[in-house]
Design a protein around this motif. Sequence first.
Motif, mmCIF file in Angstrom:
data_model
loop_
_atom_site.group_PDB
_atom_site.id
_atom_site.type_symbol
_atom_site.label_atom_id
_atom_site.label_comp_id
_atom_site.label_asym_id
_atom_site.label_seq_id
_atom_site.Cartn_x
_atom_site.Cartn_y
_atom_site.Cartn_z
ATOM 1 N N HIS A 20 0.828 -1.208 0.000
ATOM 2 C CA HIS A 20 0.000 0.000 0.000
ATOM 3 C C HIS A 20 0.864 1.260 0.000
ATOM 4 C CE1 HIS A 20 -3.861 -1.940 0.247
ATOM 5 N NE2 HIS A 20 -3.488 -2.634 1.317
ATOM 6 N N VAL A 21 1.932 1.249 0.781
ATOM 7 C CA VAL A 21 2.842 2.405 0.812
ATOM 8 C C VAL A 21 3.462 2.607 -0.564
ATOM 9 C CG1 VAL A 21 5.035 3.255 1.744
ATOM 10 C CG2 VAL A 21 3.305 2.308 3.287
ATOM 11 N N ALA A 22 3.862 1.536 -1.217
ATOM 12 C CA ALA A 22 4.450 1.642 -2.562
ATOM 13 C C ALA A 22 3.438 2.213 -3.552
ATOM 14 C CB ALA A 22 4.953 0.277 -3.025
ATOM 15 N N GLN A 23 2.172 1.787 -3.456
ATOM 16 C CA GLN A 23 1.134 2.314 -4.348
ATOM 17 C C GLN A 23 0.922 3.806 -4.115
ATOM 18 O OE1 GLN A 23 -2.190 -0.189 -3.348
ATOM 19 N NE2 GLN A 23 -1.635 -1.777 -4.811
ATOM 20 N N ILE A 24 0.887 4.221 -2.859
ATOM 21 C CA ILE A 24 0.700 5.641 -2.549
ATOM 22 C C ILE A 24 1.894 6.455 -3.044
ATOM 23 C CG2 ILE A 24 0.543 7.322 -0.661
ATOM 24 C CD1 ILE A 24 -1.179 5.213 0.825
ATOM 25 N N GLU A 25 3.107 5.957 -2.820
ATOM 26 C CA GLU A 25 4.301 6.658 -3.297
ATOM 27 C C GLU A 25 4.258 6.828 -4.819
ATOM 28 O OE1 GLU A 25 6.984 8.166 -1.937
ATOM 29 O OE2 GLU A 25 6.159 7.876 0.064
ATOM 30 N N LYS A 26 3.821 5.793 -5.522
ATOM 31 C CA LYS A 26 3.723 5.876 -6.986
ATOM 32 C C LYS A 26 2.721 6.941 -7.389
ATOM 33 C CE LYS A 26 2.759 3.065 -11.060
ATOM 34 N NZ LYS A 26 2.307 1.760 -11.558
ATOM 35 N N LYS A 27 1.592 7.000 -6.687
ATOM 36 C CA LYS A 27 0.572 8.006 -6.996
ATOM 37 C C LYS A 27 1.075 9.410 -6.692
ATOM 38 C CE LYS A 27 -3.520 5.139 -6.642
ATOM 39 N NZ LYS A 27 -4.943 5.214 -6.352
ATOM 40 N N LEU A 28 1.858 9.566 -5.620
ATOM 41 C CA LEU A 28 2.400 10.877 -5.273
ATOM 42 C C LEU A 28 3.439 11.340 -6.292
ATOM 43 C CD1 LEU A 28 2.708 10.497 -1.413
ATOM 44 C CD2 LEU A 28 1.176 12.055 -2.630
ATOM 45 N N GLU A 29 4.103 10.395 -6.931
ATOM 46 C CA GLU A 29 5.098 10.727 -7.955
ATOM 47 C C GLU A 29 4.434 11.157 -9.263
ATOM 48 O OE1 GLU A 29 8.353 10.960 -7.763
ATOM 49 O OE2 GLU A 29 8.575 10.207 -5.727
ATOM 50 N N ALA A 30 3.187 10.762 -9.469
ATOM 51 C CA ALA A 30 2.483 11.097 -10.708
ATOM 52 C C ALA A 30 2.399 12.610 -10.853
ATOM 53 C CB ALA A 30 1.088 10.481 -10.705
ATOM 54 N N SER A 31 2.759 13.094 -12.004
ATOM 55 C CA SER A 31 2.746 14.546 -12.231
ATOM 56 C C SER A 31 1.538 14.912 -13.080
ATOM 57 C CB SER A 31 4.048 14.992 -12.884
ATOM 58 O OG SER A 31 4.216 14.324 -14.106
ATOM 59 N N GLY A 32 0.371 14.575 -12.587
ATOM 60 C CA GLY A 32 -0.849 14.869 -13.322
ATOM 61 C C GLY A 32 -1.137 16.357 -13.377
ATOM 62 N N THR A 33 -1.758 16.767 -14.452
ATOM 63 C CA THR A 33 -2.146 18.165 -14.610
ATOM 64 C C THR A 33 -3.630 18.304 -14.283
ATOM 65 O OG1 THR A 33 -2.771 17.869 -16.920
ATOM 66 C CG2 THR A 33 -0.461 18.449 -16.473
ATOM 67 N N ALA A 88 -14.481 4.161 -6.169
ATOM 68 C CA ALA A 88 -13.601 4.073 -7.338
ATOM 69 C C ALA A 88 -12.536 5.172 -7.380
ATOM 70 C CB ALA A 88 -14.430 4.103 -8.621
ATOM 71 N N LEU A 89 -12.641 6.186 -6.527
ATOM 72 C CA LEU A 89 -11.615 7.236 -6.511
ATOM 73 C C LEU A 89 -10.223 6.658 -6.268
ATOM 74 C CD1 LEU A 89 -13.406 10.100 -4.542
ATOM 75 C CD2 LEU A 89 -12.771 10.106 -6.968
ATOM 76 N N GLN A 90 -10.157 5.545 -5.547
ATOM 77 C CA GLN A 90 -8.851 4.931 -5.285
ATOM 78 C C GLN A 90 -8.214 4.354 -6.547
ATOM 79 O OE1 GLN A 90 -9.293 1.750 -2.470
ATOM 80 N NE2 GLN A 90 -10.965 0.801 -3.606
ATOM 81 N N GLU A 91 -9.005 4.190 -7.604
ATOM 82 C CA GLU A 91 -8.478 3.678 -8.872
ATOM 83 C C GLU A 91 -7.774 4.762 -9.685
ATOM 84 O OE1 GLU A 91 -11.811 2.052 -10.936
ATOM 85 O OE2 GLU A 91 -12.348 0.726 -9.276
ATOM 86 N N LEU A 92 -7.954 6.026 -9.303
ATOM 87 C CA LEU A 92 -7.310 7.114 -10.041
ATOM 88 C C LEU A 92 -5.794 6.954 -9.980
ATOM 89 C CD1 LEU A 92 -9.417 10.203 -8.866
ATOM 90 C CD2 LEU A 92 -9.492 9.081 -11.094
ATOM 91 N N PRO A 93 -5.096 7.427 -11.004
ATOM 92 C CA PRO A 93 -3.632 7.328 -10.989
ATOM 93 C C PRO A 93 -2.989 8.338 -10.039
ATOM 94 C CG PRO A 93 -4.377 8.437 -12.976
ATOM 95 C CD PRO A 93 -5.609 7.960 -12.255
ATOM 96 N N MET A 119 -12.281 17.772 -2.399
ATOM 97 C CA MET A 119 -11.218 16.773 -2.449
ATOM 98 C C MET A 119 -9.862 17.435 -2.616
ATOM 99 S SD MET A 119 -13.073 13.874 -4.821
ATOM 100 C CE MET A 119 -13.163 14.867 -6.279
ATOM 101 N N HIS A 120 -8.842 16.715 -2.185
ATOM 102 C CA HIS A 120 -7.462 17.136 -2.390
ATOM 103 C C HIS A 120 -6.756 16.036 -3.164
ATOM 104 C CE1 HIS A 120 -7.158 20.061 1.294
ATOM 105 N NE2 HIS A 120 -8.125 20.358 0.469
ATOM 106 N N THR A 121 -6.029 16.438 -4.187
ATOM 107 C CA THR A 121 -5.149 15.520 -4.892
ATOM 108 C C THR A 121 -3.733 15.978 -4.577
ATOM 109 O OG1 THR A 121 -6.727 15.025 -6.638
ATOM 110 C CG2 THR A 121 -4.392 14.696 -7.158
ATOM 111 N N TYR A 122 -2.932 15.067 -4.047
ATOM 112 C CA TYR A 122 -1.574 15.406 -3.621
ATOM 113 C C TYR A 122 -0.555 14.854 -4.595
ATOM 114 C CZ TYR A 122 -3.693 16.486 0.886
ATOM 115 O OH TYR A 122 -4.459 17.026 1.871
ATOM 116 N N ARG A 123 0.531 15.599 -4.726
ATOM 117 C CA ARG A 123 1.694 15.118 -5.472
ATOM 118 C C ARG A 123 2.924 15.723 -4.837
ATOM 119 N NH1 ARG A 123 3.153 19.199 -9.545
ATOM 120 N NH2 ARG A 123 1.511 20.762 -9.546
ATOM 121 N N LYS A 124 4.047 15.100 -5.092
ATOM 122 C CA LYS A 124 5.282 15.628 -4.537
ATOM 123 C C LYS A 124 5.576 16.970 -5.182
ATOM 124 C CE LYS A 124 7.482 11.603 -2.751
ATOM 125 N NZ LYS A 124 8.674 10.782 -2.677
#
Length: 133
Positions: A20-33, A88-93, A119-124
């Motif tokens: 789960h931590v790895a999945q969250i880290e991957k999502k935080l790395e996503a540079s979505g616009t 289904a929000l958890q399915e978002l990249p 909602m908040h979408t977080y990224r690094k």
Amino acid sequence: AVEASYSAQLAQISRRAAQHVAQIEKKLEASGTQVNLVQNLATLARRHNVKILSEAYEQGKAKDGYMPFVHELTLQGGYAELRQFLVALQELPTFTVVQDAVMSRAGDAAVVIKAQLRMHTYRKADNRSSGAK
């Protein structure tokens, strides 16, 4: 025997937590616009037969190395459909978290629900995005 069973359960829980931590880290790395986020939410809404009535987006200030993207959505649909959309929000990249949700009947129709989500979408945060825009 009890200690071995407990150790095996603990190891399994630890492996799942690491996944789960790895999945969250991957999502935080996503540079979505913002465009990607709008498209992803629209696709999710269509898939779950939910109508987006209004949406507003705002870039937050970086804090603790993370950049929040704040969005407010007003949705309409049946209770089951809205519930499926939320799950289904958890399915978002992206790492998107519902901060606040208010649901009410839409007019006189008891089967139609109106939901207002914040909602908040977080990224690094990187050096370029840590300032105000």
